[in-house]
Design a protein around this motif. Structure first.
Motif: not given
Length: 354
Positions: A251-269
């Motif tokens: 919270e104090n680092r101004k960081m959030v959960v981001t969704g990163v696409r690896e391909t058009s079919e998958k990615g990770w958080l």
């Protein structure tokens, strides 16, 4: 300050090394900086955690006498029984934890002792984040009765811990579509479609750094690693509610959960710095929910909300299994359907107040 002690599964590699318990400590200083036992340099060896506990590393040990140290070193490195459960009352939710005192402390006339080892200390544990001064006095007196100098302990401010009085909290639960009705911190829970196994989003190892992944963890009470703050937003001309998710530890680092696409079919958080341009950012830092409990990434087109067409990514697990420690993934609907035929797939997420 919080401490999280969890028994290890027999299949865990740390069990084979002689450890029985995973140890995770979190502290926050007056400036709001968060430190954990996983990434803070420990006294003694100049290496970071994580920490583990062993109940039977030495012949004189048992369930109430632990050896605690860095998991990558054998428990015998740290000397016998540096953490003892000196007193415990389950009904009070209190415990006194310390090692073997071995050097004089304070007024010689009182005959009290303290610890020479940097791996030992003295703590009063409470399941409640709210200080109970009467209980603190009681357990300080217990320490003195056992010959330990209680003045070596420092007072710890326990305000704004974000937990219920039982250490993990309670509260109401609600569907992922209504997070605006859920105050405070939450767990994001899912279940395997085949096994029914319950899992929660968890910040891997509690490390607050860019790129660290969100993984499937146990939905245990009292762990800051699986607590999140959920903010809700609407966009101009769009009645849909969007979510931005921040780990409690970040919270104090101004960081959030981001969704990163690896391909058009998958990615990770994973964890990333919060982008400018409002809550939506570039679409990778916001999520939306569907009535069936599915959670999607970004700001969806109409077909993503209804027919889950190609190009729509939803939050799920990796492949066809839901093992603790696996990453929380992004997947297309066709890919999820494929894995659903093979085994466990998580598509239904629920936000639960903690």
């Amino acid at each position: 300050v919080s401490a999280d002690y969890v028994f290890l599964d027999d299949s865990d590699p740390r069990s084979a090394a002689g450890y029985d318990i995973s140890v995770y400590n979190v502290a926050q200083d007056a400036e709001g900086e968060v430190y954990t036992s996983d990434d803070q340099d420990q006294l003694g060896p100049t290496a970071a955690g994580p920490l583990c506990g062993a109940q039977f590393a030495f012949p004189d040990e048992g369930p109430a006498k632990l050896t605690v140290g860095q998991c990558f070193l054998p428990p015998t490195t740290f000397g016998s029984s540096n953490y003892w459960v000196l007193a415990h009352d389950e009904e009070e939710g209190m415990a006194l934890i310390g090692g073997q005192p071995d050097v004089p402390s304070g007024d010689p006339a009182e005959g009290l002792c303290t610890f020479s080892s940097p791996f030992s200390g003295l703590w009063i544990f409470s399941r409640s984040p709210v200080r109970n001064e009467a209980m603190i006095r009681k357990y300080r007196n217990i320490a003195k009765e056992k010959g330990i100098d209680p003045t070596i302990m420092l007072d710890v401010k326990q305000d704004d811990c974000g937990r219920g009085n039982d250490g993990g909290g309670g509260g109401d639960s609600g569907g992922a579509g209504n997070p605006e009705d859920i105050p405070g911190y939450v767990q994001i829970q899912g279940k395997g479609s085949d096994s029914g196994k319950k899992v929660c989003w968890e910040l891997r190892n509690g490390k607050v750094r860019e790129g660290n992944k969100i993984i499937l963890g146990r939905c245990r009470a009292g762990s800051d690693r699986n607590l999140f703050k959920v903010a809700t937003y609407t966009l101009p001309g769009d009645s849909k509610t969007y979510l931005q998710v921040t780990p409690k530890l970040a919270e104090n680092r101004k960081m959030v959960v981001t969704g990163v696409r690896e391909t058009s079919e998958k990615g990770w958080l994973r964890l990333e710095k919060q982008l400018g341009g409002g809550a939506a950012g570039d679409g990778t830092q916001t999520f939306y929910t569907l009535e069936n409990g599915m959670v999607g990434l970004g700001t969806p087109a109409a077909d993503c909300r209804e027919s889950y067409s190609a190009g729509c990514l939803f939050v799920t697990n990796q492949g066809a299994h839901s093992d603790y420690g696996d990453p929380v993934m992004l997947s297309s609907s066709s890919r999820m359907n494929k894995f659903a035929r093979q085994g466990d797939v998580i598509v239904d997420w629920t936000i639960v107040s903690r």
